[in-house]
Design a protein around this motif. Sequence first.
Motif, short mmCIF file in Angstrom:
data_model
loop_
_atom_site.label_atom_id
_atom_site.label_comp_id
_atom_site.label_asym_id
_atom_site.label_seq_id
_atom_site.Cartn_x
_atom_site.Cartn_y
_atom_site.Cartn_z
N LEU A 1 -42.86 45.58 -35.15
CA LEU A 1 -42.51 45.25 -33.35
C LEU A 1 -40.90 45.73 -33.37
CD1 LEU A 1 -42.93 41.28 -32.63
CD2 LEU A 1 -44.14 43.73 -31.11
N GLU B 1 -48.27 49.43 -22.29
CA GLU B 1 -49.28 48.52 -22.46
C GLU B 1 -49.50 48.17 -21.30
OE1 GLU B 1 -48.24 45.62 -25.85
OE2 GLU B 1 -46.49 46.10 -25.16
N GLN C 1 -42.60 35.49 -28.78
CA GLN C 1 -42.80 36.38 -27.89
C GLN C 1 -41.89 37.04 -27.10
OE1 GLN C 1 -43.98 32.86 -28.90
NE2 GLN C 1 -46.18 32.37 -27.98
N ARG D 1 -45.98 46.34 -28.59
CA ARG D 1 -47.22 44.75 -29.59
C ARG D 1 -48.13 45.56 -29.58
NH1 ARG D 1 -46.44 39.59 -25.25
NH2 ARG D 1 -46.48 41.95 -24.14
N THR D 2 -49.07 46.56 -28.83
CA THR D 2 -50.04 47.78 -29.07
C THR D 2 -49.20 48.43 -30.30
OG1 THR D 2 -50.80 47.79 -26.78
CG2 THR D 2 -51.60 49.10 -27.92
N LEU E 1 -52.52 39.52 -33.39
CA LEU E 1 -51.03 39.97 -33.32
C LEU E 1 -50.22 38.92 -31.90
CD1 LEU E 1 -48.37 41.22 -33.64
CD2 LEU E 1 -48.49 42.69 -32.48
N TYR E 2 -51.11 38.45 -31.14
CA TYR E 2 -50.54 37.49 -30.18
C TYR E 2 -50.24 36.34 -30.56
CZ TYR E 2 -50.84 41.67 -26.90
OH TYR E 2 -50.48 42.34 -25.91
N ARG F 1 -55.36 43.38 -31.31
CA ARG F 1 -53.34 43.01 -30.08
C ARG F 1 -54.31 41.56 -30.12
NH1 ARG F 1 -53.59 45.47 -24.47
NH2 ARG F 1 -51.98 44.76 -23.77
N GLU G 1 -43.64 44.27 -23.09
CA GLU G 1 -44.04 45.19 -23.03
C GLU G 1 -43.35 46.63 -22.82
OE1 GLU G 1 -47.13 44.83 -22.43
OE2 GLU G 1 -47.30 42.26 -22.06
N ALA H 1 -40.56 40.28 -27.68
CA ALA H 1 -41.56 41.38 -27.97
C ALA H 1 -41.89 40.82 -26.09
CB ALA H 1 -42.88 40.81 -28.60
N LEU I 1 -47.63 36.02 -32.53
CA LEU I 1 -46.37 36.05 -31.64
C LEU I 1 -46.25 34.49 -31.26
CD1 LEU I 1 -46.65 39.72 -29.81
CD2 LEU I 1 -45.20 38.51 -32.37
#
Length: 450
Positions: free
Chosen positions: A408, A448, A439, A415-416, A429-430, A426, A444, A442, A433
């Motif tokens: 990150l 994204e 969250q 995040r992408t 990864l979410y 993705r 946007e 990270a 996170l």
Amino acid sequence: MNRVTFAQPDITLMLDLEGVIRKASLSNAIPAETVQDWVGHPWTETVGESGGDWIRRMLDDARSNGVSAFRQVRQRFPSGLELPIEYTTVRLGGEAGLIAVGKNLQAVAELQSRLIATQQAREQDYWKLREIETRSRLLFDASSEAVLVVEAQTLRVIEANPAAIRALGLAPGWEFLREVAPRDIEAFRGMLQRARENGRAPGIAVHLGAERTAWLVRATLMAHDPGPVFLLQLTSSAVEPQVAARGTALRLDDLLERLPDAFIVTDQDGLIRRANRAFLDMAQMPAEGGVLGESLGRWLAGPGDGLAVLLANLHQHGEVRVFPSVLTGELGTEVEVELSAAAGGIGASRAIGIVVRDVGRRIWARAEGSCLREAIGGIEAGIGSTPLPMLVRRIAEVLERHCIERALGIAEGNRTAAAELLGLSRQSLYAKLGRYGLQADAEEGPGEQG
């Protein structure tokens, strides 16, 4: 008897109160035109489209105030001719109507056109001169031959190209005559006198610097503001240099250019004579010519005056090791650096070699590694009281969280991009996170969606 001469208007229009032309006449200044066709038509119909509003304003002013201000309109004649006419309108009194008198501004318009054309020509000449000046400057900086511009009276250096700074160590403000060997001063002054008389003089051999290196010097007198200057071209007159030594110098110069750490050479005052590509990248400068002759203090900062402290230590000890400082690039980027330097030579020929090393990443990596070791050390404390599979799982979680945070950081919160760096989708990864509560860290990224 005094005689008063009245200038006849170029156009005279008799109007009724509504602005309809009742009579029209022209002076001899506008020949071969008949305006009887205007009679019975509104004045506004005889001018260009943009002039109708000005006519109506003049009529309103004349009816209410008795006289109108001067207005310029394009008057259209029955033959199709259009002329710029400046009008004013006066009310005659009672119901007698109005009179409009106009002056032909064709000559003024032609003068204005000529003035504009002259201004455009001067502007084009200006930009041509600027282009010539830019090309001359590029040639001056790119020349492999040492070139100096010195004041004709004081022989103080005004400008020095990179080749001159690199070879002679001369910077703007230095007196060139001090670098000339005493035995050559009289011959050098004689050459300058011939240049004053003839505009230029053939070259002579002159020994320069503390090493009394032989140079072929040619002088050309040039006009300059506020006073004339000499353009001095210097060519090394060394005879039959050793091929091996020349090849070694070229290889050494190439190695310094390829050196991953920044390397510069300055004079005893900290003015840069030589800089490799690594330093130019660190200082965010496009070419070496932009830094030659500049003080290293322009980019160097630290406790107090970083450059002054460095030079003081060099003067006292002859060398400096691991000197901490901060280097600020032209675009504002700051880099934690360490400098190692050594000085050599005496007097005006004294030179300083400085290695500048970026230690910002090393400091960050040490701090990061320390945090990681501390976290793993806390888990290792559970050996003997916690089953091995659970210890391994906890260490794996610490490492996984660390890798996600690193990704990150590299992706600047995107995040992408972080998922691509980690080889994850993705969605995966979410999920991770959320598991590690990252969250909020990270955000946007610009690329994204959702």
